[in-house]
Motif scaffolding. Sequence first.
Motif, PDB file in Angstrom:
ATOM      1  N   MET B  71       0.825  -1.197   0.000  1.00  0.00           N
ATOM      2  CA  MET B  71       0.000   0.000   0.000  1.00  0.00           C
ATOM      3  C   MET B  71       0.867   1.257   0.000  1.00  0.00           C
ATOM      4  O   MET B  71       0.362   2.362  -0.146  1.00  0.00           O
ATOM      5  CB  MET B  71      -0.818  -0.019   1.289  1.00  0.00           C
ATOM      6  N   GLU B 115     -11.290  -2.836   2.420  1.00  0.00           N
ATOM      7  CA  GLU B 115     -10.647  -2.092   1.331  1.00  0.00           C
ATOM      8  C   GLU B 115     -11.172  -0.665   1.225  1.00  0.00           C
ATOM      9  O   GLU B 115     -10.424   0.270   0.948  1.00  0.00           O
ATOM     10  CB  GLU B 115     -10.905  -2.808  -0.008  1.00  0.00           C
ATOM     11  N   ARG B 116     -12.483  -0.515   1.442  1.00  0.00           N
ATOM     12  CA  ARG B 116     -13.042   0.825   1.264  1.00  0.00           C
ATOM     13  C   ARG B 116     -12.582   1.762   2.380  1.00  0.00           C
ATOM     14  O   ARG B 116     -12.205   2.904   2.135  1.00  0.00           O
ATOM     15  CB  ARG B 116     -14.570   0.778   1.212  1.00  0.00           C
ATOM     16  N   ALA B 119      -9.099   2.722   1.638  1.00  0.00           N
ATOM     17  CA  ALA B 119      -8.989   3.713   0.561  1.00  0.00           C
ATOM     18  C   ALA B 119      -9.336   5.097   1.068  1.00  0.00           C
ATOM     19  O   ALA B 119      -8.754   6.093   0.638  1.00  0.00           O
ATOM     20  CB  ALA B 119      -9.907   3.326  -0.597  1.00  0.00           C
ATOM     21  N   GLU B 120     -10.272   5.164   1.998  1.00  0.00           N
ATOM     22  CA  GLU B 120     -10.716   6.483   2.457  1.00  0.00           C
ATOM     23  C   GLU B 120      -9.852   7.019   3.577  1.00  0.00           C
ATOM     24  O   GLU B 120      -9.521   8.212   3.606  1.00  0.00           O
ATOM     25  CB  GLU B 120     -12.177   6.391   2.921  1.00  0.00           C
ATOM     26  N   TYR B 121      -9.474   6.159   4.520  1.00  0.00           N
ATOM     27  CA  TYR B 121      -8.849   6.670   5.735  1.00  0.00           C
ATOM     28  C   TYR B 121      -7.377   6.318   5.910  1.00  0.00           C
ATOM     29  O   TYR B 121      -6.716   6.881   6.773  1.00  0.00           O
ATOM     30  CB  TYR B 121      -9.638   6.180   6.960  1.00  0.00           C
ATOM     31  N   MET B 123      -5.317   5.933   2.904  1.00  0.00           N
ATOM     32  CA  MET B 123      -4.681   6.568   1.748  1.00  0.00           C
ATOM     33  C   MET B 123      -4.093   7.940   2.091  1.00  0.00           C
ATOM     34  O   MET B 123      -2.986   8.268   1.666  1.00  0.00           O
ATOM     35  CB  MET B 123      -5.710   6.668   0.612  1.00  0.00           C
ATOM     36  N   PRO B 124      -4.796   8.789   2.842  1.00  0.00           N
ATOM     37  CA  PRO B 124      -4.236  10.110   3.128  1.00  0.00           C
ATOM     38  C   PRO B 124      -2.871  10.080   3.805  1.00  0.00           C
ATOM     39  O   PRO B 124      -2.103  11.045   3.697  1.00  0.00           O
ATOM     40  CB  PRO B 124      -5.295  10.755   4.039  1.00  0.00           C
ATOM     41  N   LEU B 126      -0.400   8.367   2.971  1.00  0.00           N
ATOM     42  CA  LEU B 126       0.654   8.098   2.003  1.00  0.00           C
ATOM     43  C   LEU B 126       1.239   9.382   1.426  1.00  0.00           C
ATOM     44  O   LEU B 126       2.310   9.361   0.810  1.00  0.00           O
ATOM     45  CB  LEU B 126       0.119   7.240   0.849  1.00  0.00           C
ATOM     46  N   ASP B 166     -29.404   4.423   8.492  1.00  0.00           N
ATOM     47  CA  ASP B 166     -28.131   3.963   7.950  1.00  0.00           C
ATOM     48  C   ASP B 166     -26.934   4.572   8.692  1.00  0.00           C
ATOM     49  O   ASP B 166     -25.815   4.602   8.170  1.00  0.00           O
ATOM     50  CB  ASP B 166     -28.041   4.245   6.443  1.00  0.00           C
ATOM     51  N   PRO B 240     -21.699   6.925   9.574  1.00  0.00           N
ATOM     52  CA  PRO B 240     -22.314   5.966   8.651  1.00  0.00           C
ATOM     53  C   PRO B 240     -22.034   4.527   9.074  1.00  0.00           C
ATOM     54  O   PRO B 240     -20.956   4.229   9.615  1.00  0.00           O
ATOM     55  CB  PRO B 240     -21.645   6.262   7.308  1.00  0.00           C
ATOM     56  N   GLU B 242     -21.232   2.131   7.330  1.00  0.00           N
ATOM     57  CA  GLU B 242     -20.063   1.556   6.658  1.00  0.00           C
ATOM     58  C   GLU B 242     -18.747   1.939   7.344  1.00  0.00           C
ATOM     59  O   GLU B 242     -17.683   1.459   6.962  1.00  0.00           O
ATOM     60  CB  GLU B 242     -20.018   1.961   5.181  1.00  0.00           C
ATOM     61  N   ASN B 243     -18.833   2.822   8.355  1.00  0.00           N
ATOM     62  CA  ASN B 243     -17.630   3.196   9.095  1.00  0.00           C
ATOM     63  C   ASN B 243     -17.394   2.336  10.329  1.00  0.00           C
ATOM     64  O   ASN B 243     -16.524   2.657  11.142  1.00  0.00           O
ATOM     65  CB  ASN B 243     -17.664   4.678   9.481  1.00  0.00           C
TER      66      ASN B 243
END
Lengths: 274, 405
Positions: B71, B115-116, B119-121, B123-124, B126, B166, B240, B242-243
Amino acid sequence: MTALALERLAAAGSGVGFARVERALTGEPAYLGSGLDGSLTLTVRGDHLPTRYREALGAFRFAQYLRLGWIDPHLAAAEGRYTDRPAHDPRRDLHTLVIDRADGRLAGYVGLARPERFGLEADYDLRVDVELAPQTPRGHLWEAKRLVRRVGMGHGQLARNAPWWALLALTRTVTGLRERGELAAMIGDGAPDGSPAMLALLDYDVRTITARPRAGNRTGLYGPMWRQETAAVPFHAVPHPRQEPLLEDLERFLALGRTGSVRELLRAKGHPHA
Amino acid sequence: MTISIRPDLDDLHTLPKAHRDPVRLLGEFARDRIAPTAEARDRAPIGTVDWDLVTEAQDLGGLRMGLPEGMGGLGLGAEALGRVLEEFAAADPGFALILGATGLFQTPLVLAGDERLAAEYLMPFLGDEPLLACNAVAEELNGTDLVLAQNAPYATDMTTATERGDHYVLSGKKKYITNAPVARYATVMANIAGHPGSTGLTCFVVDLAWDGVQRGATHDKVGYRTAPAGELVFNDVEVPKENVVGDVLGGWDLNTTQGNICRVTCAAIATGLARHSLERALRWVTERRQSGRLLFEHQMTARKIADMAAAVESARALWVNAARTVDTTLPVPAYEPAIAKMVADRAAVDNANTAMSLIGAQAFQRDDEMERILRDSFGPRIYEGSPEALAMTVTDLLCLEDERR
């Protein structure tokens, strides 16, 4: 995935900073330029970029395509795919980054690759060395991909210039490869009034062909892109020998932060396609 | 030949090849750039962060040490991470905590493999912009009740997550959270409404810029002052679904696994503190003379120095052993990390105490670095399991073994 979740993902991919990337390179850039518009543009081979920047580029590319509505978010979520990372060896890639020095974020990007299997052959029912570039060794064909500007940039000089910086750097790189005997032509695809037209403006000899996209494209991850009204066309582009004066004019225009449009500049200088 | 109490950063042969350069560079950064400026940071107004040095650490990978190599992270295992954090702790343990707390935010996401969320939390982290984060677990009324799973029913007035459509709505307050005043993101352990105590513990990723999140008071700590710490208040924050990191009600699994991993690095930090006391003491006893001899030539002093050295070496041996076990064993073991932390935490305090006695009146001056080391030495016992909590863990494991026999 909700719209808010999509936007958060896109914001994360668009927000990664490249402010000090130049210091981290492990090889010489193929192009380096900067402008009064606050930009730094560099072209670098993939394996000369630390992994974290390559991963960030994949996230940036994905984020822009997401914001453009060219990616199916439900498929992305179902497949757990949130990056547009090239599948091939990084030594076969050249990445052009247009960086906003104010905050280190990317303003624009374009990729150039010499992969073992061209994206065009994966996306269309064609063989490039038969229909697009007969009599050209495959190893001398390079494929341009993903010319994008950061979606949602505010109006301003850098927003206007970013795609032109990317194309300028790409062209300088292509010219260098050609001079070293490593490139015969650049191939790719785009809307007829998109990248093929921009390349023609930059004095490439551009030839487009009609080719049928593969049936599965419309239902795949990039389905929304393939379902657009204006169909992309494969192109073959070779830099014209008289290109250099135009490139100098363009580079000066961009570097000095001139106002006006690139087309107006080229028209004023008497370039034929402007 | 003089033995050095400092590990040789050019001899990292026990680490995977890919980890040796990053560990060496970060270790040298700690010695050359962090150590000389530690006093200034200790005396700075509370909540001050040395962003220039954080940026330098970021460039060396200090804020992505535990992120997978694929990553773009350094992919350091427990042993490599411990090597780095021992060096930072010997220089400035507060700086070690800034990096460590950001890693604690990242660890649940890495463990969950979402993965999601990555990608969101992740990735920054890097990029080149230094970004800090935190792991919000502790509360005013709940410390060990959020460390030992058997105490879960007794947690009181936990931060609560209530399901609403949700989203989950988070309400409550976290306290003593490293990086809270400056963090961008937090992993927050909250209890699902309707479950007693903290039995419904669930981990959420929260963007601290969201509506309803409030930064509470910044703590005026006795030590580790380089690392800002404070409260986070959640006023009906909509998170959310999804978090959720991992599973709903899966917070204890994450908390326990992360705790076991983290105890190794905490032991390394405590070892760094113990080593720093010894280094300070060595400078003193090899320069100061009494009754015509250098201090170390006096038998009582020699005994104290030897005991301090033994404490450092044994603490290091234990955390390295625990690290290698953690790096090679699933599920992540509890015993070796707990033992390592217990011993190292004790070594930090004991060595500071002994150094104070050796250095005497000079160490009792505010402008002697021993004053800061003394204050910092009490830090390791506070986080990731007090000696009492660790003792419960160790004894339970030993008694279970006995029962089976």
